[in-house]
Design a protein around this motif. Structure first.
Motif, PDB file in Angstrom:
ATOM      1  N   THR A   9     -19.387  15.906  -8.311  1.00 28.15           N
ATOM      2  CA  THR A   9     -19.751  16.376  -6.868  1.00 28.15           C
ATOM      3  C   THR A   9     -20.643  15.169  -6.341  1.00 28.15           C
ATOM      4  O   THR A   9     -21.397  14.284  -7.205  1.00 28.15           O
ATOM      5  CB  THR A   9     -20.298  17.866  -6.958  1.00 28.15           C
ATOM      6  OG1 THR A   9     -21.726  17.635  -7.800  1.00 28.15           O
ATOM      7  CG2 THR A   9     -19.643  18.682  -7.525  1.00 28.15           C
ATOM      8  N   GLU A  20     -21.752  21.879   4.458  1.00 25.82           N
ATOM      9  CA  GLU A  20     -20.261  21.708   4.605  1.00 25.82           C
ATOM     10  C   GLU A  20     -19.825  21.339   3.037  1.00 25.82           C
ATOM     11  O   GLU A  20     -20.538  20.394   2.478  1.00 25.82           O
ATOM     12  CB  GLU A  20     -19.745  20.626   5.400  1.00 25.82           C
ATOM     13  CG  GLU A  20     -20.242  20.885   6.704  1.00 25.82           C
ATOM     14  CD  GLU A  20     -19.713  21.970   7.700  1.00 25.82           C
ATOM     15  OE1 GLU A  20     -18.474  22.025   7.396  1.00 25.82           O
ATOM     16  OE2 GLU A  20     -20.385  22.636   8.275  1.00 25.82           O
ATOM     17  N   ALA A  22     -16.282  19.960   0.908  1.00 30.02           N
ATOM     18  CA  ALA A  22     -15.112  19.525   1.207  1.00 30.02           C
ATOM     19  C   ALA A  22     -14.440  19.271  -0.222  1.00 30.02           C
ATOM     20  O   ALA A  22     -15.276  18.667  -1.056  1.00 30.02           O
ATOM     21  CB  ALA A  22     -14.822  18.469   2.204  1.00 30.02           C
ATOM     22  N   ASP A  24     -11.789  16.471  -1.726  1.00 30.80           N
ATOM     23  CA  ASP A  24     -10.765  15.446  -1.222  1.00 30.80           C
ATOM     24  C   ASP A  24     -10.542  15.235   0.282  1.00 30.80           C
ATOM     25  O   ASP A  24      -9.372  15.098   0.726  1.00 30.80           O
ATOM     26  CB  ASP A  24      -9.367  15.603  -2.112  1.00 30.80           C
ATOM     27  CG  ASP A  24      -9.614  15.115  -3.801  1.00 30.80           C
ATOM     28  OD1 ASP A  24     -10.418  14.531  -3.816  1.00 30.80           O
ATOM     29  OD2 ASP A  24      -9.127  15.898  -4.303  1.00 30.80           O
ATOM     30  N   GLY A  25     -11.523  15.483   1.126  1.00 26.34           N
ATOM     31  CA  GLY A  25     -11.418  15.538   2.670  1.00 26.34           C
ATOM     32  C   GLY A  25     -10.998  16.760   2.870  1.00 26.34           C
ATOM     33  O   GLY A  25     -10.738  17.006   4.382  1.00 26.34           O
ATOM     34  N   ARG A  26     -10.613  17.688   2.279  1.00 24.77           N
ATOM     35  CA  ARG A  26     -10.100  19.114   2.766  1.00 24.77           C
ATOM     36  C   ARG A  26     -11.134  20.023   2.897  1.00 24.77           C
ATOM     37  O   ARG A  26     -11.843  20.223   1.932  1.00 24.77           O
ATOM     38  CB  ARG A  26      -9.097  19.621   1.751  1.00 24.77           C
ATOM     39  CG  ARG A  26      -7.763  18.816   1.904  1.00 24.77           C
ATOM     40  CD  ARG A  26      -6.541  19.344   1.091  1.00 24.77           C
ATOM     41  NE  ARG A  26      -7.219  19.241  -0.554  1.00 24.77           N
ATOM     42  CZ  ARG A  26      -6.555  19.552  -1.457  1.00 24.77           C
ATOM     43  NH1 ARG A  26      -5.472  20.140  -1.545  1.00 24.77           N
ATOM     44  NH2 ARG A  26      -7.192  19.381  -2.743  1.00 24.77           N
ATOM     45  N   PRO A  27     -11.511  20.723   3.930  1.00 22.88           N
ATOM     46  CA  PRO A  27     -12.470  21.505   4.035  1.00 22.88           C
ATOM     47  C   PRO A  27     -12.489  22.809   3.343  1.00 22.88           C
ATOM     48  O   PRO A  27     -11.404  23.340   2.899  1.00 22.88           O
ATOM     49  CB  PRO A  27     -12.525  22.163   5.433  1.00 22.88           C
ATOM     50  CG  PRO A  27     -11.286  21.543   6.137  1.00 22.88           C
ATOM     51  CD  PRO A  27     -10.489  20.657   5.225  1.00 22.88           C
ATOM     52  N   SER A  30     -17.448  26.043   5.371  1.00 19.19           N
ATOM     53  CA  SER A  30     -18.548  25.494   6.463  1.00 19.19           C
ATOM     54  C   SER A  30     -19.527  26.494   7.097  1.00 19.19           C
ATOM     55  O   SER A  30     -18.946  27.405   7.799  1.00 19.19           O
ATOM     56  CB  SER A  30     -17.540  25.147   7.704  1.00 19.19           C
ATOM     57  OG  SER A  30     -18.370  24.683   8.830  1.00 19.19           O
TER      58      SER A  30
END
Length: 51
Positions: A9, A20, A22, A24-27, A30
């Motif tokens: 992490t 926020e 995420a 690997d770029g995926r939310p 939030s």
């Protein structure tokens, strides 16, 4: 995350009370979108669904 999923992490400093998460770029979560902090286990459950 390391123990449960063997994931590294990274904490990124921000401002304005933003929280926020995420993967690997995926939310994953939030606070800005939901207007609240996650419940216990909520982030872990969301990560498990993406893996």
């Amino acid at each position: 995350m390391k123990e449960q999923f063997d994931l590294d992490t990274e904490l990124v400093d921000g401002g304005g009370g933003v929280f926020e998460v995420a993967l690997d770029g995926r939310p994953v979560f939030s606070k800005k979108e939901l207007g609240r902090f996650p419940n216990n286990g909520e982030v872990e459950h969301a990560v498990a669904e993406l893996l």
